[in-house]
Write an enzyme that holds these catalytic residues in place. Structure first.
Site, PDB file in Angstrom:
ATOM      1  N   LYS A  65       1.222  -1.019   0.172  1.00  0.00           N
ATOM      2  CA  LYS A  65      -0.012   0.147   0.172  1.00  0.00           C
ATOM      3  C   LYS A  65       0.968   1.237  -0.131  1.00  0.00           C
ATOM      4  CE  LYS A  65      -3.971  -1.159   2.685  1.00  0.00           C
ATOM      5  NZ  LYS A  65      -4.846  -0.878   3.783  1.00  0.00           N
ATOM      6  N   ASN A  85      -4.580   2.323  -2.220  1.00  0.00           N
ATOM      7  CA  ASN A  85      -5.399   0.709  -1.765  1.00  0.00           C
ATOM      8  C   ASN A  85      -6.021   0.529  -2.211  1.00  0.00           C
ATOM      9  OD1 ASN A  85      -7.835   2.276  -1.064  1.00  0.00           O
ATOM     10  ND2 ASN A  85      -8.623   0.657   0.402  1.00  0.00           N
ATOM     11  N   ASP A 101      -9.869   3.237   2.243  1.00  0.00           N
ATOM     12  CA  ASP A 101     -10.157   3.064   3.369  1.00  0.00           C
ATOM     13  C   ASP A 101     -10.528   3.959   4.355  1.00  0.00           C
ATOM     14  OD1 ASP A 101      -9.401   0.290   3.725  1.00  0.00           O
ATOM     15  OD2 ASP A 101      -7.065   1.174   4.018  1.00  0.00           O
ATOM     16  N   GLY A 125      -4.575   3.859  17.407  1.00  0.00           N
ATOM     17  CA  GLY A 125      -3.677   3.511  16.936  1.00  0.00           C
ATOM     18  C   GLY A 125      -3.616   4.161  15.574  1.00  0.00           C
ATOM     19  N   GLY A 127      -1.181   3.339  12.891  1.00  0.00           N
ATOM     20  CA  GLY A 127      -0.510   2.553  11.752  1.00  0.00           C
ATOM     21  C   GLY A 127      -1.530   2.638  10.412  1.00  0.00           C
ATOM     22  N   ALA A 129      -4.195   1.999   9.106  1.00  0.00           N
ATOM     23  CA  ALA A 129      -6.088   2.084   8.842  1.00  0.00           C
ATOM     24  C   ALA A 129      -6.414   3.281  10.563  1.00  0.00           C
ATOM     25  CB  ALA A 129      -6.370   1.200  10.062  1.00  0.00           C
ATOM     26  N   ASN A 148      -2.062   5.935  20.855  1.00  0.00           N
ATOM     27  CA  ASN A 148      -1.400   4.984  20.318  1.00  0.00           C
ATOM     28  C   ASN A 148      -0.620   4.447  21.403  1.00  0.00           C
ATOM     29  OD1 ASN A 148      -1.024   3.500  17.603  1.00  0.00           O
ATOM     30  ND2 ASN A 148       1.123   3.867  18.018  1.00  0.00           N
ATOM     31  N   GLU A 151       3.933   5.986  21.975  1.00  0.00           N
ATOM     32  CA  GLU A 151       2.918   7.862  21.555  1.00  0.00           C
ATOM     33  C   GLU A 151       3.272   8.307  20.963  1.00  0.00           C
ATOM     34  OE1 GLU A 151       2.267   9.617  25.507  1.00  0.00           O
ATOM     35  OE2 GLU A 151       2.063  11.077  25.376  1.00  0.00           O
ATOM     36  N   LYS A 153       4.482   8.258  17.904  1.00  0.00           N
ATOM     37  CA  LYS A 153       3.316   7.658  16.547  1.00  0.00           C
ATOM     38  C   LYS A 153       2.514   8.347  16.555  1.00  0.00           C
ATOM     39  CE  LYS A 153       3.351   4.217  14.380  1.00  0.00           C
ATOM     40  NZ  LYS A 153       2.979   1.985  14.847  1.00  0.00           N
ATOM     41  N   ALA A 211     -12.663  -2.029  13.759  1.00  0.00           N
ATOM     42  CA  ALA A 211     -11.550  -1.816  12.236  1.00  0.00           C
ATOM     43  C   ALA A 211     -11.274  -3.488  11.708  1.00  0.00           C
ATOM     44  CB  ALA A 211     -10.668  -1.329  11.842  1.00  0.00           C
TER      45      ALA A 211
HETATM   46  P1  NAP Z   1      -0.634  -1.899  11.207  1.00  0.00           P
HETATM   47  O1  NAP Z   1      -0.548  -0.729  10.016  1.00  0.00           O
HETATM   48  O2  NAP Z   1       0.876  -3.048  11.238  1.00  0.00           O
HETATM   49  O3  NAP Z   1      -0.813  -1.331  12.923  1.00  0.00           O
HETATM   50  C1  NAP Z   1      -0.801  -1.428  13.920  1.00  0.00           C
HETATM   51  C2  NAP Z   1      -1.927  -0.834  15.224  1.00  0.00           C
HETATM   52  O4  NAP Z   1      -2.248  -1.903  16.246  1.00  0.00           O
HETATM   53  C3  NAP Z   1      -0.530   0.126  15.741  1.00  0.00           C
HETATM   54  O5  NAP Z   1      -1.229   1.219  15.717  1.00  0.00           O
HETATM   55  C4  NAP Z   1       0.113  -0.512  16.713  1.00  0.00           C
HETATM   56  O6  NAP Z   1       0.425   0.395  17.661  1.00  0.00           O
HETATM   57  C5  NAP Z   1      -1.944  -0.861  17.449  1.00  0.00           C
HETATM   58  N1  NAP Z   1      -1.396  -1.856  18.077  1.00  0.00           N
HETATM   59  C6  NAP Z   1      -0.638  -3.085  18.137  1.00  0.00           C
HETATM   60  N2  NAP Z   1      -0.681  -4.526  18.753  1.00  0.00           N
HETATM   61  C7  NAP Z   1      -1.175  -3.610  19.784  1.00  0.00           C
HETATM   62  C8  NAP Z   1      -1.599  -3.592  21.201  1.00  0.00           C
HETATM   63  N3  NAP Z   1      -1.045  -5.019  22.030  1.00  0.00           N
HETATM   64  N4  NAP Z   1      -1.508  -3.233  22.686  1.00  0.00           N
HETATM   65  C9  NAP Z   1      -1.925  -1.661  21.254  1.00  0.00           C
HETATM   66  N5  NAP Z   1      -2.220  -2.102  20.024  1.00  0.00           N
HETATM   67  C10 NAP Z   1      -1.394  -2.593  19.772  1.00  0.00           C
HETATM   68  O7  NAP Z   1      -1.877  -2.229  10.983  1.00  0.00           O
HETATM   69  P2  NAP Z   1      -3.830  -1.906  10.422  1.00  0.00           P
HETATM   70  O8  NAP Z   1      -2.676  -2.312   8.333  1.00  0.00           O
HETATM   71  O9  NAP Z   1      -3.186  -0.199  10.961  1.00  0.00           O
HETATM   72  O10 NAP Z   1      -4.433  -2.701  10.648  1.00  0.00           O
HETATM   73  C11 NAP Z   1      -5.007  -2.192  11.822  1.00  0.00           C
HETATM   74  C12 NAP Z   1      -6.194  -3.172  12.265  1.00  0.00           C
HETATM   75  O11 NAP Z   1      -7.770  -3.142  11.413  1.00  0.00           O
HETATM   76  C13 NAP Z   1      -6.045  -4.904  11.888  1.00  0.00           C
HETATM   77  O12 NAP Z   1      -6.663  -5.455  13.019  1.00  0.00           O
HETATM   78  C14 NAP Z   1      -6.443  -4.649  10.287  1.00  0.00           C
HETATM   79  O13 NAP Z   1      -7.421  -6.014  10.112  1.00  0.00           O
HETATM   80  C15 NAP Z   1      -8.100  -3.559  10.371  1.00  0.00           C
HETATM   81  N6  NAP Z   1      -8.621  -3.046   9.318  1.00  0.00           N
HETATM   82  C16 NAP Z   1      -9.505  -2.814   8.768  1.00  0.00           C
HETATM   83  C17 NAP Z   1     -10.100  -2.588   7.648  1.00  0.00           C
HETATM   84  C18 NAP Z   1     -11.160  -2.361   7.773  1.00  0.00           C
HETATM   85  O14 NAP Z   1     -11.684  -2.428   6.290  1.00  0.00           O
HETATM   86  N7  NAP Z   1     -12.517  -3.490   8.144  1.00  0.00           N
HETATM   87  C19 NAP Z   1      -9.355  -1.440   6.892  1.00  0.00           C
HETATM   88  C20 NAP Z   1      -8.303  -2.191   7.632  1.00  0.00           C
HETATM   89  C21 NAP Z   1      -7.376  -2.653   8.543  1.00  0.00           C
HETATM   90  P3  NAP Z   1       2.102   0.992  17.657  1.00  0.00           P
HETATM   91  O15 NAP Z   1       2.321   1.174  16.662  1.00  0.00           O
HETATM   92  O16 NAP Z   1       2.113   0.923  19.369  1.00  0.00           O
HETATM   93  O17 NAP Z   1       2.377  -0.612  16.899  1.00  0.00           O
END
Ligand code: NAP
Length: 267
Positions: A65, A85, A101, A125, A127, A129, A148, A151, A153, A211
């Site tokens: 992406k 995306n 998204d 969060g 990341g 999303a 987050n 913090e 980030k 999400a």
């Molecule tokens: P990503 O870029 O890897 O980001 C992950 C995020 O989760 C970061 O903010 C990370 O915090 C946080 N995190 C992970 N483990 C954690 C924990 N144990 N405690 C607290 N925070 C935690 O992933 P992403 O692409 O953003 O995806 C995040 C979620 O959204 C996934 O479940 C994905 O399936 C979902 N999503 C859904 C859709 C939809 O259309 N429904 C679309 C996109 C994504 P740090 O920065 O501190 O690591």
């Protein structure tokens, strides 16, 4: 026959093919949606090849992406989010890159009668999303507090998002006491029955979008329902990012019900 597809690695379990093909069936379109798994270093070749072959549109997922942004002509929102995306090949110039998204989250909330203009939103969060949701909510007129685990980030993202503030997770309870909307954009709740938000911080004036879509009913959404909040599961966001992509590619209103049914029957 129009060909659409998904570029990612891996893409084996994607729900996009049945969701989009349900739309083609419903509208009687001669189209197919297929998945492609290029090597990690072959994204540019894959996009150029798709363009040369007359592929009509592509979705892009992990791990491509961010890199896709450098290969296509991105829309402003995709540039700000830092990720593409959806790619549309219909113009005469270079393919256009979108991030659906953000719109997916907004349409999911609006579909549940959540008013975003002047809303006070908390996004947990920062990341991929989290970035999409934070920019989307700000564009829709909400004030956004981003919290987050890491913090810095959140603070860095908040500097780029209009009217936003950045926080650590310890601030979530305080932020929620005055909030109208909560979005979980972390992966917490996916692997285990856990939540990034204390249950006591939830209240009946909140709309909560998770999400996470596997499982559909996360612990956060269960806690939110118990607190009397409006709940919106992650399949709505997934649905509407696909709906938005379909509408960009075809210029037609998507058959939302058929797409939703195809998606939910597989979750
Ligand atoms: P990503 O870029 O890897 O980001 C992950 C995020 O989760 C970061 O903010 C990370 O915090 C946080 N995190 C992970 N483990 C954690 C924990 N144990 N405690 C607290 N925070 C935690 O992933 P992403 O692409 O953003 O995806 C995040 C979620 O959204 C996934 O479940 C994905 O399936 C979902 N999503 C859904 C859709 C939809 O259309 N429904 C679309 C996109 C994504 P740090 O920065 O501190 O690591």
């Amino acid at each position: 026959m129009d060909v659409y597809g998904l570029l990612g690695n891996p893409v084996g379990h994607s729900l996009s093919p049945p969701m989009h093909e349900a739309a083609y069936d419903e509208l009687g379109l001669e189209a197919r949606y297929v998945t492609f798994e290029p090597d990690q270093d072959a994204l540019a070749a894959a996009i150029e090849g798709a363009d040369a072959l007359g592929v009509a549109g592509l979705n892009v997922t992990i791990p491509f992406k961010q890199e896709a942004l450098e290969i296509v002509a991105p829309e402003d929102l995709a540039t700000r989010i830092g990720a593409v995306n959806t790619i549309d090949f219909s113009g005469s110039g270079p393919p256009t890159g979108y991030n659906t998204d953000a719109v997916g989250a907004l349409r999911a909330l609006r579909d549940h009668d959540v008013d975003l203009e002047d809303a006070r939103a908390v996004v947990v969060g920062a990341g991929g999303a989290g970035r999409a949701v934070a920019f989307g909510l700000a564009d829709a007129g909400a004030t956004v507090a981003i919290a987050n685990r890491t913090e810095p980030k959140a603070r860095q993202l908040a500097e780029a998002v209009p009217r936003a503030s950045g926080h650590g997770l310890a601030d979530v309870e305080r932020l929620l006491s005055e909030a109208d909307v909560l979005v979980n954009a972390t992966s917490v709740g996916m692997e285990e029955d856990a939540t990034p938000v204390p249950a006591d911080a939830l209240h009946g004036d909140l709309a909560v979008l998770d999400a996470v879509y596997q499982p559909l009913e996360t612990r956060l959404l269960r806690d939110a329902a118990e607190a009397g909040a409006t709940t919106v599961d992650g399949a709505w966001m997934l649905l509407y990012q696909g709906v938005e992509a379909f509408e960009i590619w075809t210029g037609r209103d998507a058959p939302v019900e058929a797409m939703n049914e195809a998606l939910r029957s597989r979750l």
